[in-house]
Design an enzyme around this catalytic site. Structure first.
Site, PDB file in Angstrom:
ATOM      1  N   ILE A 150       0.841  -1.204   0.000  1.00 57.14           N
ATOM      2  CA  ILE A 150       0.000   0.000   0.000  1.00 57.14           C
ATOM      3  C   ILE A 150       0.876   1.253   0.000  1.00 57.14           C
ATOM      4  O   ILE A 150       0.669   2.165  -0.805  1.00 57.14           O
ATOM      5  CB  ILE A 150      -0.967  -0.032   1.209  1.00 57.14           C
ATOM      6  CG1 ILE A 150      -1.900  -1.251   1.082  1.00 57.14           C
ATOM      7  CG2 ILE A 150      -1.774   1.253   1.299  1.00 57.14           C
ATOM      8  CD1 ILE A 150      -2.752  -1.544   2.303  1.00 57.14           C
ATOM      9  N   ASP A 169      11.178   2.652   6.547  1.00 62.01           N
ATOM     10  CA  ASP A 169      10.794   1.242   6.623  1.00 62.01           C
ATOM     11  C   ASP A 169      12.066   0.471   6.940  1.00 62.01           C
ATOM     12  O   ASP A 169      12.957   0.350   6.097  1.00 62.01           O
ATOM     13  CB  ASP A 169      10.176   0.774   5.295  1.00 62.01           C
ATOM     14  CG  ASP A 169       9.615  -0.646   5.387  1.00 62.01           C
ATOM     15  OD1 ASP A 169      10.177  -1.464   6.135  1.00 62.01           O
ATOM     16  OD2 ASP A 169       8.622  -0.926   4.708  1.00 62.01           O
ATOM     17  N   CYS A 228      -4.389   4.863   7.744  1.00 68.28           N
ATOM     18  CA  CYS A 228      -5.336   3.906   7.154  1.00 68.28           C
ATOM     19  C   CYS A 228      -4.748   2.514   7.323  1.00 68.28           C
ATOM     20  O   CYS A 228      -5.058   1.607   6.539  1.00 68.28           O
ATOM     21  CB  CYS A 228      -5.568   4.205   5.678  1.00 68.28           C
ATOM     22  SG  CYS A 228      -6.509   5.702   5.416  1.00 68.28           S
ATOM     23  N   ARG A 230      -3.560   0.493  10.821  1.00 63.13           N
ATOM     24  CA  ARG A 230      -4.181  -0.195  11.943  1.00 63.13           C
ATOM     25  C   ARG A 230      -4.318   0.750  13.131  1.00 63.13           C
ATOM     26  O   ARG A 230      -3.399   1.537  13.406  1.00 63.13           O
ATOM     27  CB  ARG A 230      -3.341  -1.409  12.383  1.00 63.13           C
ATOM     28  CG  ARG A 230      -3.633  -2.656  11.575  1.00 63.13           C
ATOM     29  CD  ARG A 230      -5.045  -3.174  11.872  1.00 63.13           C
ATOM     30  NE  ARG A 230      -5.435  -4.310  11.054  1.00 63.13           N
ATOM     31  CZ  ARG A 230      -6.104  -4.244   9.899  1.00 63.13           C
ATOM     32  NH1 ARG A 230      -6.449  -3.079   9.393  1.00 63.13           N
ATOM     33  NH2 ARG A 230      -6.455  -5.343   9.254  1.00 63.13           N
ATOM     34  N   ASP A 254      -8.718   6.232   9.607  1.00 63.37           N
ATOM     35  CA  ASP A 254      -9.706   5.241   9.147  1.00 63.37           C
ATOM     36  C   ASP A 254      -9.793   4.090  10.142  1.00 63.37           C
ATOM     37  O   ASP A 254     -10.709   3.285  10.082  1.00 63.37           O
ATOM     38  CB  ASP A 254      -9.258   4.707   7.772  1.00 63.37           C
ATOM     39  CG  ASP A 254     -10.263   3.723   7.182  1.00 63.37           C
ATOM     40  OD1 ASP A 254     -11.471   4.037   7.207  1.00 63.37           O
ATOM     41  OD2 ASP A 254      -9.850   2.650   6.708  1.00 63.37           O
ATOM     42  N   GLU A 259     -12.517  -0.540  17.817  1.00 63.71           N
ATOM     43  CA  GLU A 259     -13.511  -0.384  16.747  1.00 63.71           C
ATOM     44  C   GLU A 259     -14.732  -1.203  17.100  1.00 63.71           C
ATOM     45  O   GLU A 259     -14.570  -2.352  17.553  1.00 63.71           O
ATOM     46  CB  GLU A 259     -12.915  -0.834  15.412  1.00 63.71           C
ATOM     47  CG  GLU A 259     -11.819   0.101  14.945  1.00 63.71           C
ATOM     48  CD  GLU A 259     -11.227  -0.284  13.582  1.00 63.71           C
ATOM     49  OE1 GLU A 259     -11.819  -1.104  12.874  1.00 63.71           O
ATOM     50  OE2 GLU A 259     -10.154   0.247  13.263  1.00 63.71           O
ATOM     51  N   HIS A 278     -13.280   2.635   9.180  1.00 67.48           N
ATOM     52  CA  HIS A 278     -12.523   1.500   8.609  1.00 67.48           C
ATOM     53  C   HIS A 278     -13.035   1.167   7.195  1.00 67.48           C
ATOM     54  O   HIS A 278     -13.496   0.062   6.925  1.00 67.48           O
ATOM     55  CB  HIS A 278     -12.615   0.277   9.536  1.00 67.48           C
ATOM     56  CG  HIS A 278     -11.471  -0.670   9.333  1.00 67.48           C
ATOM     57  ND1 HIS A 278     -10.915  -1.396  10.360  1.00 67.48           N
ATOM     58  CD2 HIS A 278     -10.775  -1.026   8.226  1.00 67.48           C
ATOM     59  CE1 HIS A 278      -9.940  -2.155   9.901  1.00 67.48           C
ATOM     60  NE2 HIS A 278      -9.838  -1.942   8.595  1.00 67.48           N
ATOM     61  N   LEU A 279     -12.900   2.162   6.314  1.00 63.79           N
ATOM     62  CA  LEU A 279     -13.422   2.019   4.957  1.00 63.79           C
ATOM     63  C   LEU A 279     -12.333   1.753   3.921  1.00 63.79           C
ATOM     64  O   LEU A 279     -12.620   1.723   2.727  1.00 63.79           O
ATOM     65  CB  LEU A 279     -14.160   3.307   4.543  1.00 63.79           C
ATOM     66  CG  LEU A 279     -15.452   3.636   5.284  1.00 63.79           C
ATOM     67  CD1 LEU A 279     -16.082   4.908   4.724  1.00 63.79           C
ATOM     68  CD2 LEU A 279     -16.440   2.481   5.155  1.00 63.79           C
ATOM     69  N   GLY A 280     -11.071   1.587   4.385  1.00 59.38           N
ATOM     70  CA  GLY A 280      -9.957   1.454   3.437  1.00 59.38           C
ATOM     71  C   GLY A 280     -10.198   0.415   2.354  1.00 59.38           C
ATOM     72  O   GLY A 280      -9.859   0.626   1.187  1.00 59.38           O
TER      73      GLY A 280
END
Ligand SMILES: NC(=O)c1ccc[n+]([C@@H]2O[C@H](COP(=O)([O-])OP(=O)(O)OC[C@H]3O[C@@H](n4cnc5c(N)ncnc54)[C@H](O)[C@@H]3O)[C@@H](O)[C@H]2O)c1
Ligand SMILES: O=C(O)CC[C@@H](O)C(=O)O
Length: 526
Positions: A150, A169, A228, A230, A254, A259, A278-280
């Site tokens: 992503i 990263d 978006c 976690r 998101d 949740e 949480h719409l990713g």
């Protein structure tokens, strides 16, 4: 006929595939007790992110062969409990990559131009053009944290919008970052320089509250952050405070620590905060992708075929799998261990099959070693299917060798990895009862079983040193379960391997390194 329970809303394309081989019952929104009551009837369970597949559900699912997660993260499934019960857990590692990346980009733009608030304003019959002067993303610095699937897509699109992209990263090579046109930097620099920060890593002990009050304090007062990935990667209480005090300019979330989101200070903040439930992954395309991907795997497993994206069991035919299983576990454990000793950015991994193993098909063992090596970075995302591709994308050179003449054990496996902490090697074998033994660390002979928390030191073999480490650990209230020293010559260099009952508290490693005679020290969590 097999029976499949679909307990979250799944695209019809998936249901159609399952219906070819099974009776499919769609029952969404089940309370936990009801799920536990009915699960014994089912051979397969298909879920999204809402159903919590706890140990209790798994233990009640005595007929379950497979749990399919239509999405990436399997953090709502107790995978170790499923593995113990021999249940395959599968996911769809790539089906919603684009959807999640586009959601993050949409959140960034919505935040910059106050679109949600402006929309509400017009819908409540206002025509206010003064309150919503936004900022452009063009020529701004974007910091991508987690340059996986992503994050890479977000970086590519952001560059096309004229943004300057830097990335943090710890498990990606600078070559990979360069290919994507990103500057690989340390987190500290990214936090200080970015105008926008977007998070795209898994939630792990390492990433939980990575964005806390201290991290937020390093950010520019004009900076905006998007999560978006976690919930729990950002400390929500610290974020709300930073926004209230104007320490940063905005946040778009998101995903949340809990949740559905309960009472939260974030809800009462104004146009500088954008929240979505949480719409990713919620696009028509992604839902079809993940539903098909996972339903096909459930169908295959119910027909006795292997699954292609198994999180906990390799995609091999059952007879081969049965024979290799103990060695795959050995390879994975050694891969995980050598990966941690070598540090995050592994450049190369050498896998040497020794003794009887030298005549076997080496491919599954190499893949299992890579799965172990990458497990710290990718957690449940890495599986037997994608481990080799993930390693290639990270620029890890894999070398396979064989030596049938090494016969200390019937068959043993030697792994050597070169990474940011230098070059390290481990050897391991299986005892008659299938127990794993680590038989060598950096060419020093030892004989220890792997443990959840371990400490390795390289030191001068001299009187008193072991006692000093023992007292130091004691003073930090860390209990030693076992200890062993491996050396080649008396009073030369030696390694000490300690299995600990508790994780090492922060700061202790630097204290250990101060002990005279200690040359290096590493902690490992298996
Ligand atoms: N909001 C949603 O609906 C939605 C949808 C899909 C995925 N996700 C989540 O998005 C995240 C990324 O997914 P992906 O498919 O890109 O995963 P990926 O495995 O392809 O990439 C994750 C990257 O994070 C890196 N990483 C690991 N630990 C890190 C650390 N401490 N600091 C920085 N980077 C670290 C890894 O090296 C890897 O490159 C996951 O948490 C996934 O569950 C959310
Ligand atoms: O199922 C969903 O909608 C969320 C999926 C997402 O969080 C994932 O990890 O794939």
């Amino acid at each position: 006929m097999s029976k499949v329970l679909v307990s979250d809303s799944i695209d019809q394309a998936g249901i159609d595939i399952l219906s070819q081989v099974a009776q499919v019952d769609v029952k969404t929104g089940l309370p936990a007790e009801e799920l536990i009551r009915i699960i014994p009837e089912y051979n397969a369970l298909m879920i999204r992110s809402e159903t919590r597949v706890t140990k209790a559900v798994i233990e009640a699912g005595t007929q379950l062969k497979i749990i399919g997660r239509a999405g990436v993260g399997v953090d709502n499934v107790d995978v170790p409990a499923a593995t113990r019960q021999g249940i395959v857990v599968v996911n769809s590692p790539e089906g919603n990559t684009i959807a999640a990346a586009e959601h993050a980009l949409a959140m960034m733009l919505a935040l910059s131009r106050y679109i949600p608030e402006a929309n509400l304003s017009v819908k409540s019959n206002k025509w206010d053009r003064k309150s919503y002067i936004g900022t452009e993303v063009y020529k701004k610095n974007l910091g991508v944290v987690g340059l996986g699937k992503i994050g890479s897509h977000v970086a590519t699109v952001a560059r096309a919008m004229g943004m300057k992209v830097m990335a943090f990263d710890p498990y990606i090579s600078s070559e990979r970052a360069e290919q994507l046109g990103c500057r690989l930097v340390e987190l500290d620099l990214l936090l200080r320089e970015a105008d926008y920060i977007t998070l795209h890593m898994p939630k792990t002990p390492e990433t939980t509250h990575l964005i806390n009050a201290a991290a937020l304090a390093k950010m520019k007062p004009t900076a905006r952050i998007v999560n978006c990935a976690r919930g729990g990667i950002i400390d929500e209480a610290a974020l709300a405070e930073a926004l209230q005090q104007g320490k940063i300019a905005g946040a778009a979330l998101d995903v949340f620590e809990t949740e559905p989101l309960g009472e939260s200070a974030l809800r009462s903040l104004g146009k500088q905060v954008v929240l979505t439930p949480h719409l990713g992954a919620s696009t028509a395309e992604a839902q079809v992708n993940v539903a098909i991907d996972v339903a096909e795997q459930i169908r295959d497993v119910l027909l006795g075929l292997p699954a292609r994206s198994a999180v906990n069991i390799p995609g091999l035919y059952p007879d081969v799998l049965e024979k290799l299983k103990p060695y795959l576990r050995l390879a994975e454990t050694l891969g995980n261990l050598v990966g941690q000793l070598a540090g995050g950015r592994v450049e190369s991994l050498t896998v040497r099959m020794q003794g009887e193993l030298a005549s076997n098909d080496s491919q599954p063992l190499v893949v299992a070693s890579l799965k172990g090596l990458l497990s710290q970075a990718l957690r449940e995302r890495v599986n037997y299917v994608n481990a080799a591709i993930e390693a290639k994308e990270r620029g890890i050179r894999v070398i396979e060798t064989r030596d049938a003449s090494i016969r200390d054990y019937a068959g043993s496996l030697h792994l050597q990895a070169k990474g940011s902490l230098g070059e390290h090697s481990v050897t391991g074998a299986l005892l008659g009862d299938g127990e794993i033994r680590i038989t060598d660390i950096d060419e020093f002979p030892i004989n220890v079983p792997p443990a959840q928390h371990m400490l390795f030191t390289l030191h001068r073999d001299m009187p008193g040193i072991i006692g000093k480490i023992g007292s130091l650990l004691g003073s930090f209230n860390v209990n030693i379960a076992s200890m062993q020293v491996g050396r080649k010559i008396v009073r030369g260099d030696a390694v000490m391997v300690l299995s600990l009952d508790d994780p090492l508290p922060e700061g202790i490693l630097s204290e250990i390194l101060k002990v005279p005679g200690i040359r290096d020290a590493y902690t490992v969590a298996l």
